[in-house]
Design an enzyme around this catalytic site. Structure first.
Site, PDB file in Angstrom:
ATOM      1  N   LYS A 279       0.838  -1.204   0.000  1.00 52.55           N
ATOM      2  CA  LYS A 279       0.000   0.000   0.000  1.00 52.55           C
ATOM      3  C   LYS A 279       0.878   1.261   0.000  1.00 52.55           C
ATOM      4  O   LYS A 279       2.071   1.199   0.318  1.00 52.55           O
ATOM      5  CB  LYS A 279      -0.923  -0.044   1.209  1.00 52.55           C
TER       6      LYS A 279
ATOM      7  N   TYR B 133     -12.180  -2.932  -3.939  1.00 54.87           N
ATOM      8  CA  TYR B 133     -12.812  -2.805  -2.615  1.00 54.87           C
ATOM      9  C   TYR B 133     -14.339  -2.786  -2.700  1.00 54.87           C
ATOM     10  O   TYR B 133     -15.006  -2.245  -1.830  1.00 54.87           O
ATOM     11  CB  TYR B 133     -12.299  -1.550  -1.915  1.00 54.87           C
TER      12      TYR B 133
ATOM     13  N   PHE C  86     -15.736   4.415   5.823  1.00 48.32           N
ATOM     14  CA  PHE C  86     -14.347   4.737   5.469  1.00 48.32           C
ATOM     15  C   PHE C  86     -14.052   4.497   3.989  1.00 48.32           C
ATOM     16  O   PHE C  86     -12.914   4.681   3.542  1.00 48.32           O
ATOM     17  CB  PHE C  86     -13.365   3.922   6.332  1.00 48.32           C
TER      18      PHE C  86
ATOM     19  N   ARG D  64      -1.966 -13.801   5.244  1.00 48.42           N
ATOM     20  CA  ARG D  64      -2.757 -13.031   6.221  1.00 48.42           C
ATOM     21  C   ARG D  64      -2.082 -13.039   7.590  1.00 48.42           C
ATOM     22  O   ARG D  64      -2.071 -12.040   8.296  1.00 48.42           O
ATOM     23  CB  ARG D  64      -4.174 -13.623   6.356  1.00 48.42           C
TER      24      ARG D  64
ATOM     25  N   THR E  27      -6.232  -6.440  10.609  1.00 46.55           N
ATOM     26  CA  THR E  27      -6.544  -5.244   9.816  1.00 46.55           C
ATOM     27  C   THR E  27      -6.189  -3.961  10.564  1.00 46.55           C
ATOM     28  O   THR E  27      -5.579  -3.051   9.998  1.00 46.55           O
ATOM     29  CB  THR E  27      -8.047  -5.241   9.467  1.00 46.55           C
TER      30      THR E  27
ATOM     31  N   ARG F 213       1.835  -5.602   9.808  1.00 44.82           N
ATOM     32  CA  ARG F 213       0.982  -4.494  10.263  1.00 44.82           C
ATOM     33  C   ARG F 213       1.248  -4.146  11.728  1.00 44.82           C
ATOM     34  O   ARG F 213       1.210  -2.970  12.114  1.00 44.82           O
ATOM     35  CB  ARG F 213      -0.486  -4.864  10.056  1.00 44.82           C
TER      36      ARG F 213
ATOM     37  N   ASN G  28      -2.091   0.335   6.935  1.00 43.03           N
ATOM     38  CA  ASN G  28      -1.609  -0.970   7.405  1.00 43.03           C
ATOM     39  C   ASN G  28      -0.677  -1.675   6.404  1.00 43.03           C
ATOM     40  O   ASN G  28      -0.555  -2.894   6.426  1.00 43.03           O
ATOM     41  CB  ASN G  28      -2.794  -1.843   7.829  1.00 43.03           C
TER      42      ASN G  28
ATOM     43  N   HIS H  84      -2.023  -4.992   1.514  1.00 42.12           N
ATOM     44  CA  HIS H  84      -3.284  -5.701   1.286  1.00 42.12           C
ATOM     45  C   HIS H  84      -2.948  -7.173   1.096  1.00 42.12           C
ATOM     46  O   HIS H  84      -1.951  -7.509   0.442  1.00 42.12           O
ATOM     47  CB  HIS H  84      -3.998  -5.197   0.029  1.00 42.12           C
TER      48      HIS H  84
ATOM     49  N   GLU I  36      -9.322 -11.291  -6.971  1.00 38.14           N
ATOM     50  CA  GLU I  36      -8.310 -10.233  -6.937  1.00 38.14           C
ATOM     51  C   GLU I  36      -7.119 -10.541  -7.856  1.00 38.14           C
ATOM     52  O   GLU I  36      -6.612  -9.632  -8.523  1.00 38.14           O
ATOM     53  CB  GLU I  36      -7.846 -10.011  -5.495  1.00 38.14           C
TER      54      GLU I  36
HETATM   55  N1  UDP Z   1     -10.099  -0.035   6.811  1.00 34.64           N
HETATM   56  C1  UDP Z   1     -10.144   1.124   7.552  1.00 34.64           C
HETATM   57  N2  UDP Z   1     -10.931   1.161   8.664  1.00 34.64           N
HETATM   58  C2  UDP Z   1     -11.661   0.095   9.076  1.00 34.64           C
HETATM   59  C3  UDP Z   1     -11.617  -1.081   8.320  1.00 34.64           C
HETATM   60  C4  UDP Z   1     -10.827  -1.124   7.192  1.00 34.64           C
HETATM   61  O1  UDP Z   1      -9.477   2.104   7.235  1.00 34.64           O
HETATM   62  O2  UDP Z   1     -12.359   0.179  10.112  1.00 34.64           O
HETATM   63  C5  UDP Z   1      -9.268  -0.108   5.592  1.00 34.64           C
HETATM   64  C6  UDP Z   1      -7.908  -0.775   5.838  1.00 34.64           C
HETATM   65  O3  UDP Z   1      -6.943  -0.137   4.995  1.00 34.64           O
HETATM   66  C7  UDP Z   1      -8.166  -2.191   5.398  1.00 34.64           C
HETATM   67  C8  UDP Z   1      -9.070  -1.973   4.192  1.00 34.64           C
HETATM   68  O4  UDP Z   1      -9.924  -0.895   4.609  1.00 34.64           O
HETATM   69  O5  UDP Z   1      -6.967  -2.894   5.093  1.00 34.64           O
HETATM   70  C9  UDP Z   1      -9.902  -3.160   3.777  1.00 34.64           C
HETATM   71  O6  UDP Z   1     -10.680  -3.593   4.871  1.00 34.64           O
HETATM   72  P1  UDP Z   1     -10.850  -5.135   5.183  1.00 34.64           P
HETATM   73  O7  UDP Z   1     -11.900  -5.259   6.238  1.00 34.64           O
HETATM   74  O8  UDP Z   1     -11.037  -5.919   3.920  1.00 34.64           O
HETATM   75  O9  UDP Z   1      -9.437  -5.510   5.872  1.00 34.64           O
HETATM   76  P2  UDP Z   1      -8.193  -6.350   5.311  1.00 34.64           P
HETATM   77  O10 UDP Z   1      -8.751  -7.477   4.482  1.00 34.64           O
HETATM   78  O11 UDP Z   1      -7.335  -5.404   4.514  1.00 34.64           O
HETATM   79  O12 UDP Z   1      -7.475  -6.839   6.535  1.00 34.64           O
HETATM   80 MG    MG Z   2     -10.175  -7.594   2.998  1.00 35.70          MG
END
Ligand code: UDP
Ligand code: MG
Length: 168
Positions: free
Chosen positions: A9, A49, A57, A92, A98, A109, A123, A126, A137
């Protein structure tokens, strides 16, 4: 055998964490099978997304992934595909939770993410969340020809206008 998408990112790129992320995934025994620098269009960001479009957000997230908060020229991002047994869960795990404040110490992260004063999670990476997302994806970001022995051979979700028109 699984393949999964990783994006460095814009915060990771700006803070010079690209090599570190690749090193961590190497150390986790994962094999890099595709890599590409991509200019992230608005359309690609929204498609990537798509499941989060109703979240408060979301609009900030689109700006974030396009590098608008980190002065990234041309919305340039590094996209990677990793392969291995259980690769989706293993990436992951290496990435961590996250929310960087909840991510375990030693994860990417947990070590390098932050929550901005506005509450946006920065974070660093991705990582595809599950098998369905990984397939979508990898196809969205790469054509089969760009991936070593692709396991998702049908080009669907590729972010070109023609592709979008064909299946949306
Ligand atoms: N995100 C955020 N606030 C939140 C949840 C998600 O800013 O409360 C952002 C964060 O950059 C995250 C992305 O949205 O990585 C995608 O969210 P997801 O729930 O898919 O998390 P990930 O799969 O990236 O762990
Ligand atoms: Mg996700």
């Amino acid at each position: 055998m699984e393949q999964t998408l990783v994006l460095i990112k814009p915060d990771g790129a700006k803070r010079k964490l690209t090599g570190l992320v690749i090193d961590r995934l190497d150390g986790a025994g994962l094999r890099l099978v595709a890599a590409k620098v991509v200019s992230v269009s608005e359309e690609l960001a929204r498609r990537h997304y798509r499941m989060l479009k109703d979240k408060p957000f979301f609009e900030n997230l689109i700006q974030y992934i396009r590098g608008k908060f980190h002065e990234i020229p041309d919305s340039q991002i590094l996209a990677l595909v990793y392969e291995g047994e259980g690769a989706i869960a293993r990436v992951r795990q290496a990435a961590g939770a996250t929310n960087p404040e909840e991510a375990a110490p030693g994860t990417i992260r947990g070590s390098f993410g932050r929550v901005t004063t506005k509450g946006q999670f920065e974070n660093v990476v991705h990582a595809s969340g599950n098998a369905e997302d990984a397939e979508f994806e990898v196809k969205l970001w790469f054509t089969p020809a760009e991936v070593l022995h692709p396991i998702y051979p049908v080009t669907r979700g590729n972010g070109t206008k023609a592709e979008a028109a064909a299946w949306s």
